[in-house]
Write a protein that holds these residues in place. Structure first.
Motif, PDB file in Angstrom:
ATOM      1  N   ALA A  17       0.966  -0.899   0.303  1.00  0.00           N
ATOM      2  CA  ALA A  17      -0.565   0.216   0.229  1.00  0.00           C
ATOM      3  C   ALA A  17       1.022   1.107   0.025  1.00  0.00           C
ATOM      4  N   SER A  18       0.649   2.159   0.053  1.00  0.00           N
ATOM      5  CA  SER A  18       0.953   3.554  -0.432  1.00  0.00           C
ATOM      6  C   SER A  18       1.980   4.200   0.987  1.00  0.00           C
ATOM      7  N   VAL A  19       1.679   3.277   1.909  1.00  0.00           N
ATOM      8  CA  VAL A  19       2.062   3.376   2.812  1.00  0.00           C
ATOM      9  C   VAL A  19       2.964   2.533   3.396  1.00  0.00           C
ATOM     10  N   GLY A  20       2.743   1.147   2.768  1.00  0.00           N
ATOM     11  CA  GLY A  20       3.518  -0.102   3.167  1.00  0.00           C
ATOM     12  C   GLY A  20       4.579  -0.118   2.814  1.00  0.00           C
ATOM     13  N   LEU A  21       5.247  -1.318   1.462  1.00  0.00           N
ATOM     14  CA  LEU A  21       6.631  -0.816   1.266  1.00  0.00           C
ATOM     15  C   LEU A  21       6.570   0.243   0.193  1.00  0.00           C
ATOM     16  N   VAL A  22       8.025   0.866   0.449  1.00  0.00           N
ATOM     17  CA  VAL A  22       8.343   2.055  -0.258  1.00  0.00           C
ATOM     18  C   VAL A  22       9.480   1.979  -0.166  1.00  0.00           C
ATOM     19  N   ALA A  23       9.914   2.036  -1.389  1.00  0.00           N
ATOM     20  CA  ALA A  23      11.462   2.121  -1.273  1.00  0.00           C
ATOM     21  C   ALA A  23      12.486   3.596  -1.342  1.00  0.00           C
ATOM     22  N   LEU A  24      13.567   3.456  -0.828  1.00  0.00           N
ATOM     23  CA  LEU A  24      14.448   5.233  -0.529  1.00  0.00           C
ATOM     24  C   LEU A  24      15.871   4.970  -1.362  1.00  0.00           C
ATOM     25  N   ALA A  25      15.700   5.676  -2.165  1.00  0.00           N
ATOM     26  CA  ALA A  25      17.387   6.430  -2.281  1.00  0.00           C
ATOM     27  C   ALA A  25      18.448   6.721  -1.686  1.00  0.00           C
ATOM     28  N   ILE A  26      18.551   6.057  -1.559  1.00  0.00           N
ATOM     29  CA  ILE A  26      20.661   5.830  -0.405  1.00  0.00           C
ATOM     30  C   ILE A  26      21.285   6.703  -1.055  1.00  0.00           C
ATOM     31  N   PRO A  27      21.864   8.404  -1.524  1.00  0.00           N
ATOM     32  CA  PRO A  27      22.785   8.582  -2.200  1.00  0.00           C
ATOM     33  C   PRO A  27      24.297   8.087  -2.182  1.00  0.00           C
ATOM     34  N   ALA A  28      24.511   7.305  -3.724  1.00  0.00           N
ATOM     35  CA  ALA A  28      26.373   6.770  -3.262  1.00  0.00           C
ATOM     36  C   ALA A  28      27.519   7.624  -3.109  1.00  0.00           C
ATOM     37  N   ALA A  29      28.394   7.560  -3.465  1.00  0.00           N
ATOM     38  CA  ALA A  29      29.407   7.790  -3.302  1.00  0.00           C
ATOM     39  C   ALA A  29      29.712   8.026  -4.819  1.00  0.00           C
ATOM     40  N   ALA A  30      30.200   9.075  -4.885  1.00  0.00           N
ATOM     41  CA  ALA A  30      30.503   9.520  -6.505  1.00  0.00           C
ATOM     42  C   ALA A  30      31.447   8.756  -6.828  1.00  0.00           C
ATOM     43  N   VAL A  49      16.584   1.447  -0.542  1.00  0.00           N
ATOM     44  CA  VAL A  49      16.356   0.464   0.640  1.00  0.00           C
ATOM     45  C   VAL A  49      14.888  -0.064   0.787  1.00  0.00           C
ATOM     46  N   HIS A  50      14.500  -0.414   0.948  1.00  0.00           N
ATOM     47  CA  HIS A  50      13.671  -1.231   0.618  1.00  0.00           C
ATOM     48  C   HIS A  50      12.398  -1.266   2.336  1.00  0.00           C
ATOM     49  N   VAL A  51      11.641  -0.183   2.370  1.00  0.00           N
ATOM     50  CA  VAL A  51      11.486   0.184   3.536  1.00  0.00           C
ATOM     51  C   VAL A  51       9.942  -0.364   3.773  1.00  0.00           C
ATOM     52  N   GLU A  52      10.112  -1.790   5.056  1.00  0.00           N
ATOM     53  CA  GLU A  52       8.162  -1.556   5.511  1.00  0.00           C
ATOM     54  C   GLU A  52       7.492  -1.016   6.893  1.00  0.00           C
ATOM     55  N   GLU A  81      -1.074   6.106  17.039  1.00  0.00           N
ATOM     56  CA  GLU A  81      -1.048   5.837  15.804  1.00  0.00           C
ATOM     57  C   GLU A  81       0.602   5.913  16.156  1.00  0.00           C
ATOM     58  N   ILE A  82       1.353   4.832  15.930  1.00  0.00           N
ATOM     59  CA  ILE A  82       3.146   5.081  15.311  1.00  0.00           C
ATOM     60  C   ILE A  82       3.296   4.013  14.535  1.00  0.00           C
ATOM     61  N   TYR A  83       4.229   4.885  13.133  1.00  0.00           N
ATOM     62  CA  TYR A  83       4.972   4.480  12.010  1.00  0.00           C
ATOM     63  C   TYR A  83       6.164   3.692  12.379  1.00  0.00           C
ATOM     64  N   LEU A  84       6.742   2.459  12.144  1.00  0.00           N
ATOM     65  CA  LEU A  84       8.472   2.378  12.419  1.00  0.00           C
ATOM     66  C   LEU A  84       8.460   2.027  10.828  1.00  0.00           C
ATOM     67  N   PRO A  85       9.500   3.039  10.305  1.00  0.00           N
ATOM     68  CA  PRO A  85       9.384   2.166   8.578  1.00  0.00           C
ATOM     69  C   PRO A  85      10.928   1.622   9.401  1.00  0.00           C
ATOM     70  N   ILE A  86      10.854   0.561   8.853  1.00  0.00           N
ATOM     71  CA  ILE A  86      12.209  -0.870   8.976  1.00  0.00           C
ATOM     72  C   ILE A  86      12.603  -0.917   7.390  1.00  0.00           C
ATOM     73  N   ASN A  87      13.635  -0.862   7.985  1.00  0.00           N
ATOM     74  CA  ASN A  87      14.932  -1.717   6.879  1.00  0.00           C
ATOM     75  C   ASN A  87      14.639  -2.536   6.545  1.00  0.00           C
TER      76      ASN A  87
END
Length: 623
Positions: free
Chosen positions: A20-33, A62-65, A356-362
């Motif tokens: 769902a929109s607040v369920g499984l999401v992917a975050l982009a983490i900048p890498a070193a150039a 980073v896939h987040v639950e 209502e608490i949200y815990l984003p988990i890697n």
């Protein structure tokens, strides 16, 4: 401790499938150039090879639950909407003025929780103790079986124990968890056996004195879409000080911090990296509304009380702390031992709020991304539809309780506030103390000369027009029961004047200095509290009088109080030294008898004058 086979088999409650929109999401983490070697210009007239640009490095995803926690605390069996101040929440209206909004009632709470879960594939519902105990008649009459059944229906997953879970002793607590009919009252309907809690009760710091082992599971681990999530549940270490001796017999209560840290280490060894502590101990926010900014002007600055020190010492591996006990609403960040802000919440009491608490988990590591944890308290408003299955449950028990619940025991001319009064001397406290003195003054009933009532034992207000259909001013047995639900036996004991004065001083010193517990006193007993002073000195000894006469330290007085106070409960050790004890009727019987004898439809009982405790100094406007 992994989810038990019994619980899994009984619950079978599958989390909603699909992202769902607040369920499984992917975050982009900048890498070193990427490092690219320099290219020097080629000599003129020479063939220059084509240099293709180096491939760009894509940032790892980073896939987040996003785990949703819905939390309550201190429900206290309030199935029906609580009456009076116990059934309101302070909030600001559109003009910024603080108003009291009607809130609570399990039918509305179930609707709100079910609505909140929609669209979330990862959601758990938790509590921080005192789900039962000190309950209104509809639950208390049936030893809180109705509340356990209600929690099963609204989807509670796990809770810590609170001090009130021990009101009827550990054997009764185990029955609530495991099921079975009450040992003396039996089952309440033919062919209907109580099945017990579908959710897990956790009691990590409550151990059997003989075996040293926890009387219930210390922790619970739930796999949420492949991620292990651990919950550790504890009650306050001081539970024996606020529960009758019979309720905690044979039990030992360990420290909150030591216990949580011990089991955090065990969970880490099992590969559990998302950990939540459910702690039945709390704090006192500076704000006066449910959503006041607890963190202003700095981390933890807007909250005081025991939970602050506890939170600062709990292992940094614990990702969030859900609390209770003080019946306050707050949503704070308090720094952990590493100095990192950590979310600490409480949802007031009686089902008037949920958090209502949200815990984003890697998903790759199982770790919570603490900087992205969010939380908010929400009001359980009575404008939403009622949950039909909870309405059916309430109606079922109302029908059984009706002959007892609706019996008229008295009449009042206006609201007489107890739980909802912020005064040191509460109007309903005066009435209760007078009832105890009246009932126990006769020589054959104990010969009491005065009566003392602990403020924490006053659980509700008497409301002139309650939510029922009985009409203006009528006090029913159910309403009286809500005020005095413990059914403590009354005691009359001998106390010297010195012991009596020491008891008064213990209201504002020792364990009660930070949060005074001002005893309610019967007619004819008067004294002064001087709030310009500190500790025991706040009681002006020369002002303590009975029927106008100074208390003589060497003289013996007959004093009525409930068995909890007479046993030294709530930090009143002086009273435990009382002698020549006579055990009388229950506090509830004494209370209802007084209401019946001292009020009628033609002459209802009026709120008393509150002229027994004189308060001077800052805060004197509370009386």
């Amino acid at each position: 401790m992994s989810e038990s086979t019994r619980t899994r088999a009984r619950r079978r409650r599958l989390l909603t499938a699909g992202a769902a929109s607040v369920g499984l999401v992917a975050l982009a983490i900048p890498a070193a150039a990427a490092s690219v070697p320099a290219h020097h210009p080629a000599p003129k007239h020479h063939h220059v090879p084509v240099h293709h640009p180096a491939p760009k490095h894509q940032p790892p995803k980073v896939h987040v639950e996003n785990l949703q926690l819905l939390a309550i605390n201190d429900f206290h069996g309030n199935l029906e909407p609580p009456a009076g101040s116990s059934g309101t929440i302070q909030e600001k209206d559109a003009t910024g003025a603080v108003v009291s909004t009607p809130a609570g009632g399990v039918e509305y709470l179930a609707t709100e929780l079910r609505k909140a879960r929609k669209g979330h594939r990862s959601s758990l519902t938790v509590a921080a103790g005192d789900v039962v105990g000190a309950s209104p008649l509809l639950s208390g009459l049936f030893h809180d079986e109705p509340t356990i059944e209600a929690m099963n229906k609204l989807g509670l997953d796990v809770t810590s124990v609170g001090n009130h879970e021990f009101d009827e002793g550990s054997a009764e607590l185990l029955r609530l968890q495991n099921g079975g009919c009450h040992p003396t009252d039996g089952c309440y309907a033919k062919g209907r056996k109580f099945k017990g809690a579908d959710f897990e009760y956790l009691a990590a710091n409550v151990t059997n004195e003989k075996t040293g082992k926890p009387i219930l599971a210390p922790y619970w681990v739930k796999k949420v879409n492949g991620i292990k999530v651990g919950f550790i549940g504890v009650t306050l270490k001081g539970t024996p000080d606020i529960v009758t001796a019979a309720g905690v017999k044979g039990l030992k209560f360990g420290g909150e911090v030591e216990t949580v840290n011990k089991y955090t280490a065990q969970l880490k060894k099992q590969g559990v990296k998302t950990i939540v502590a459910l702690i039945h101990e709390g704090g006192y926010p500076a704000g006066n509304t449910y959503d006041a900014d607890c963190d202003s002007p700095g981390a933890g600055a807007g909250i005081s009380g025991p939970i602050v020190d506890i939170a600062k010492k709990i292992d940094p591996e614990v990702d969030a702390i859900v609390t209770g006990h003080t019946h306050n609403a707050y949503n704070c960040t308090i720094p952990d031992p590493a100095g990192k802000p950590r979310r600490v919440t409480s949802a007031a009491s009686f089902g008037r709020l949920y958090t209502e608490i949200y815990l984003p988990i890697n998903r790759a590591t199982g770790d919570v991304i603490r900087s992205s944890v969010t939380a908010a308290n929400h009001v359980v408003r009575r404008t939403v539809p009622k949950a039909a299955d909870l309405t059916d449950l309430i109606s079922y028990y109302q029908k059984i309780a009706e002959p007892i619940a609706n019996r008229t025991v008295g009449y009042i001319s206006a609201d007489i506030n107890g739980r909802g009064s912020s005064a040191y001397e509460k109007p309903l406290g005066d009435v209760i103390a007078d009832a105890q003195l009246t009932g126990l003054a006769p020589a054959d009933k104990g010969g009491a000369q005065l009566a003392l009532m602990n403020p924490g034992g006053i659980r509700a207000d008497l409301v002139q027009q309650a939510s029922g259909s009985e009409g203006d001013g009528v006090v029913t047995y159910a309403e009286a029961f809500a005020v005095q639900p413990f059914t403590n036996m009354m005691n009359v004991i001998d106390l010297t004047g010195a012991q009596l004065i020491a008891g008064l001083q213990q209201q504002v010193s020792g364990s009660n200095e930070a949060a005074p517990k001002i005893l309610q006193v019967s007619r004819g007993f008067t004294y002064t509290l001087d709030l310009t002073k500190s500790g025991a000195d706040r009681v002006v000894v020369s002002s303590v009088r009975l029927n106008g006469e100074p208390i003589d330290p060497a003289k013996t007085y007959r004093v009525a109080m409930n068995e909890f106070l007479a046993g030294g409960g709530d930090g009143f050790a002086a009273f435990a030294g009382g002698t020549n004890k006579l055990v009388g009727a229950s506090d509830l019987d004494v209370f209802t008898d007084y209401l019946t004898a001292h009020s009628s439809a033609a002459a209802p009982l009026a709120p008393p004058a509150q002229d027994r405790i004189t308060v001077v100094g800052p805060g004197s406007d509370l009386n």
